[in-house]
Design an enzyme around this catalytic site. Structure first.
Site, short mmCIF file in Angstrom:
data_model
loop_
_atom_site.label_atom_id
_atom_site.label_comp_id
_atom_site.label_asym_id
_atom_site.label_seq_id
_atom_site.Cartn_x
_atom_site.Cartn_y
_atom_site.Cartn_z
N ASP A 24 1.17 -1.39 -0.09
CA ASP A 24 -0.24 0.33 0.36
C ASP A 24 1.11 0.91 -0.16
O ASP A 24 1.94 1.62 1.03
CB ASP A 24 -0.97 0.27 0.68
CG ASP A 24 -2.23 -1.26 1.33
OD1 ASP A 24 -1.95 -2.46 0.70
OD2 ASP A 24 -2.99 -0.68 1.77
N ASP A 52 -4.03 0.12 -3.60
CA ASP A 52 -3.88 1.06 -2.62
C ASP A 52 -3.10 2.09 -3.28
O ASP A 52 -2.77 2.54 -1.97
CB ASP A 52 -4.16 0.83 -1.29
CG ASP A 52 -5.23 0.01 -1.11
OD1 ASP A 52 -6.12 -0.34 -1.67
OD2 ASP A 52 -5.74 -0.57 0.63
N HIS A 61 -9.38 -0.33 -2.57
CA HIS A 61 -9.38 1.66 -2.23
C HIS A 61 -9.69 2.24 -2.99
O HIS A 61 -9.83 3.76 -3.71
CB HIS A 61 -8.25 2.28 -1.18
CG HIS A 61 -9.14 2.44 -0.21
ND1 HIS A 61 -8.90 3.26 0.81
CD2 HIS A 61 -8.36 1.33 1.26
CE1 HIS A 61 -8.94 2.69 1.85
NE2 HIS A 61 -8.63 2.54 2.46
N HIS A 115 -4.08 -7.38 -4.39
CA HIS A 115 -3.69 -6.88 -3.12
C HIS A 115 -4.36 -7.36 -1.48
O HIS A 115 -3.66 -7.52 -0.19
CB HIS A 115 -4.86 -5.44 -2.93
CG HIS A 115 -5.27 -5.09 -2.23
ND1 HIS A 115 -4.60 -3.34 -1.57
CD2 HIS A 115 -6.44 -4.38 -1.17
CE1 HIS A 115 -4.43 -3.25 -0.56
NE2 HIS A 115 -6.09 -3.61 -0.68
N HIS A 170 -2.85 -4.73 2.10
CA HIS A 170 -3.77 -4.28 2.76
C HIS A 170 -3.86 -4.43 4.26
O HIS A 170 -4.44 -3.90 4.46
CB HIS A 170 -4.90 -5.68 2.17
CG HIS A 170 -6.16 -5.67 2.69
ND1 HIS A 170 -6.99 -4.58 1.86
CD2 HIS A 170 -7.48 -6.83 2.74
CE1 HIS A 170 -8.19 -4.63 2.49
NE2 HIS A 170 -8.27 -5.74 2.89
#
EC number: 3.1.3.16
Length: 309
Positions: free
Chosen positions: A52, A80, A113, A162, A236
């Site tokens: 991320d 993300d 996201h 992810h 994640h």
């Protein structure tokens, strides 16, 4: 519209405003490129896996600096890219420019996201409204999100995703068969890939996130065996040490946003996979605030729930 990618790169790195029509052109070109990629992108070693980013642009620049840079390194980003941090737009656009400039060196995977619903709540939408006064740029980016791959396979040996696994998905071919060009559904295989988490559970369990599942060593071992792969690399979840191996090394969580949310105090990591599949982790810390740039606190307009922390 013809865009000068190198000029945009300089502008992004210097924090300059990118005109709306330039963002539109970048997003259109990116969609055209991404629509030809598989749901499970094929990637060769050596490659560096990144977790991320969450809009922490200056830390993303540090990531490239510490890991060799896109001119001579191949990267897989596990999603993300946006929300939470204050430079979501610049972070995502930087990755798109690199993707357009070096299409074989950057693989971008969709995170939970990268959706309209989540970005409306967790910062990206508000950031665009603050910077442009309208939501057009947010809409252009959301259309690109729909074209991002759902996973990657490195040397037929390492599956990148992810979030994690799904009770609805047994094989990589089932992932390849998903119609990915849509907003992420609230349930089902596509949703689970982006939302699920590993845990010390005996079987599939409800996730406290309200989407996806918790899965344990049994589910990981089964997936590795059925698909003849050695490792699941995912992101994640915040890891204070930057990375965490689980289930006898069959799964690793990689986290690449240092001092997450500008307050968590964690380090970040990237994972380099060598030609012989050896794993090498690089740890890095957050950029220090200087001249108002870097890991600084910027007040947001709306209180945000903390359930992703």
């Amino acid at each position: 519209m013809l865009v000068d990618l190198d000029e945009i790169l300089v502008s992004l790195k210097e924090g300059r405003h990118i005109p709306e029509e330039t963002v539109y052109a970048l997003c259109m070109d990116s969609q055209e490129l991404l629509m030809n990629e598989s749901n499970v992108a094929r990637v060769d070693t050596p490659v560096t896996i990144c977790g991320d980013i969450h809009g922490q642009l200056h830390d993303l620049l540090t990531l490239f600096e510490k890991s060799g840079g896109v001119e001579k390194t191949r990267y897989v980003f596990l999603g993300d890219f946006v929300d939470r941090g204050f430079y979501s737009l610049e972070s995502f656009l930087l990755l798109l420019v690199y993707k357009l400039r070096y299409p074989d060196r950057i693989t971008l995977i969709r995170g939970n996201h990268e959706t309209r619903q989540i970005t409306k709540v967790y910062g990206f939408y508000d950031e665009v409204m603050r910077k442009y006064g309208n939501s057009n740029v947010w809409r252009y980016c959301c259309e690109v999100f729909d074209y991002l791959s759902l996973g990657a396979i490195i040397n037929d040996s390492i599956f990148c995703v992810h979030g994690g696994l799904s009770p609805d998905i047994t094989t990589l071919n089932e992932i390849r068969a998903i119609d990915r060009k849509q907003e992420v559904p609230h349930e089902g295989g596509m949703c689970d890939l982006l939302w699920s988490d590993p845990d010390e559970v005996d079987t599939w369990s409800m996730s406290p996130r309200g989407a996806g599942f918790l899965f344990g060593k049994g589910e990981v071992d089964e997936f590795l065996h059925v698909n003849n792969v050695d490792l699941i690399a995912r992101a994640h979840q915040l890891v204070m040490e930057g990375y965490k191996e689980m289930f006898d090394g069959g799964l690793v969580t990689v986290w690449s946003a240092p001092n997450y949310c500008y307050r968590c105090g964690n380090v970040a990591a990237v994972l380099k996979i060598e030609d012989n599949l050896e794993r090498k982790y690089t740890i890095f810390e957050a950029v220090q605030a200087q001249n108002g740039v870097g890991n600084t606190i910027i007040p947001t307009k709306k209180a945000q729930m903390d359930y992703f922390l």
